[in-house]
Design an enzyme around this catalytic site. Structure first.
Site, short mmCIF file in Angstrom:
data_model
loop_
_atom_site.label_atom_id
_atom_site.label_comp_id
_atom_site.label_asym_id
_atom_site.label_seq_id
_atom_site.Cartn_x
_atom_site.Cartn_y
_atom_site.Cartn_z
N SER A 39 0.80 -1.22 0.00
CA SER A 39 0.00 0.00 0.00
C SER A 39 0.84 1.27 0.00
O SER A 39 0.37 2.32 -0.46
CB SER A 39 -0.93 0.00 1.22
OG SER A 39 -0.19 -0.13 2.43
N HIS A 246 -1.53 6.06 6.48
CA HIS A 246 -0.80 5.93 5.22
C HIS A 246 -0.43 7.32 4.72
O HIS A 246 -1.08 8.31 5.07
CB HIS A 246 -1.64 5.21 4.16
CG HIS A 246 -1.70 3.73 4.33
ND1 HIS A 246 -2.56 3.12 5.21
CD2 HIS A 246 -1.00 2.73 3.73
CE1 HIS A 246 -2.39 1.81 5.14
NE2 HIS A 246 -1.45 1.55 4.26
#
Length: 350
Positions: A39, A246
């Site tokens: 990711s 993230h």
């Protein structure tokens, strides 16, 4: 002029034209770039994702797309949210060939179940055990990742023997503060989580060096831009929830792209408005190319942060055992601190 002389003159002119007018130069094919990994390479956290028929959360704002757009490279964007080292080996390495010029890869965090670790540590300590979860993650990083990464890097080199390969690490997520009301990360837990990210980077860097690859550690670049900093390059608790913890668009454009790009290609990467526009225009082509791998990508289990749910039966049972009044935030906080102290004294064992 007689007919034979006219024909001779015309033939001479045609020959002269053929000699004088050069053929158009052949256009060189753009250098090929393959982006592998999880990711942190796919672009989870940037809010906008390709309609490629997968749950990989590939984004045109991810650093591989920005690097490719800045340099005019032909990108095969295989990175996928949730990918482990095994997933990269099984489903992404087919993109590599002997003519591949550039390869970037970020992987290892999911092998250590880092998102599940954050999910555990976000809960109050009276309904979780962050200390034990961190210990388990560190054991995987030191005991299993060196061999797994060594095997993967060997396969990358075998498939792309001439490629420049750069391995991207992971930033420290926290700054010692938890500014999200729905999570319970303590300063001690945040310090240990950051130290675990450092351990993951050291382990990855050693494996990359052994393979002859370049490693780039983003920790210093992201300094001052962690979760809860004034200018965040990392999402805290976010919507959609999968974007939590993230890098956001700034994290990719100002953090990762200028860090990874020069190491990978030898050329500086400046993410300008034109670069972003070119990246956005590449979206349909990238989506089309990755749809061909949707069945393979479906084998990857997405890693998703889960918000603490104090209304769940498990939470109510844990609160009852700890004597917590779920209607009183002060009671929740006091019990959280007390349980964390107890866990640290026991070394993480319940």
């Amino acid at each position: 002029m007689t007919i034979p002389r006219l024909r001779s003159a015309l033939a001479s002119l045609a020959l002269l034209a053929a000699v004088v007018v050069p053929a158009p130069p052949a256009t060189a094919a753009p250098a090929s770039y393959v982006a592998l990994g999880d990711s942190y390479s796919s672009g989870t956290g940037t809010r906008t994702y390709l309609a490629d028929g997968t749950s990989c959360q590939r984004s045109v704002h991810a650093f591989p797309v920005l690097i490719a757009s800045a340099g005019g490279y032909a990108l095969d964007f295989r990175a996928c949210s949730g990918a482990t080292i095994g997933d990269v080996a099984a489903g992404q390495l087919g993109a590599l060939t002997p003519t591949t010029s550039y390869v970037s890869v970020s992987v290892g965090g999911n092998d250590a179940a880092f998102v599940a670790l954050l999910t555990e540590c976000a809960k109050p300590a009276w309904m979780s055990n962050c200390t034990a979860a961190i210990d388990r993650a560190r054991a995987v990083i030191t005991g299993q990742l060196p061999e797994r990464l060594g095997s993967l890097y060997g396969q990358i080199r075998a498939r792309a023997p001439q490629a420049s390969v750069t391995v991207a690490g992971y930033p420290r997520i926290f700054n010692g503060e938890d500014c999200n009301a729905a999570t319970w990360f303590s300063p001690t837990e945040e310090t240990r989580l950051n130290a675990t990210a450092d351990l993951l980077n050291r382990t990855t860097a050693a494996a990359a060096a052994a393979a002859g690859f370049t490693f780039r550690d983003p920790s210093a670049v992201f300094g001052g831009h962690a979760v809860c900093d004034d200018v965040e390059w990392l999402n805290g608790l976010a919507r959609p929830i999968s974007d939590s913890y993230h890098p956001n668009r700034s994290g990719h454009a100002v953090g990762y792209a200028p860090l990874v790009g020069p190491a990978l290609t030898g050329a500086p990467v400046a993410v300008t408005t034109a670069t972003v526009r070119a990246a956005e225009l590449s979206g349909p082509t990238l989506a089309r190319d990755q749809r061909a791998h949707a069945a393979q990508d479906a084998l990857i289990t997405p890693e998703r942060f889960v918000l603490p749910d104090l209304k769940s039966p498990a939470a109510r049972a844990a609160a009852a055992r700890a004597g917590v009044d779920l209607a009183d935030p002060a009671s929740i906080a006091r019990a959280d601190r007390a349980a964390e102290v107890l866990q640290n004294r026991r070394g993480g064992d319940k």
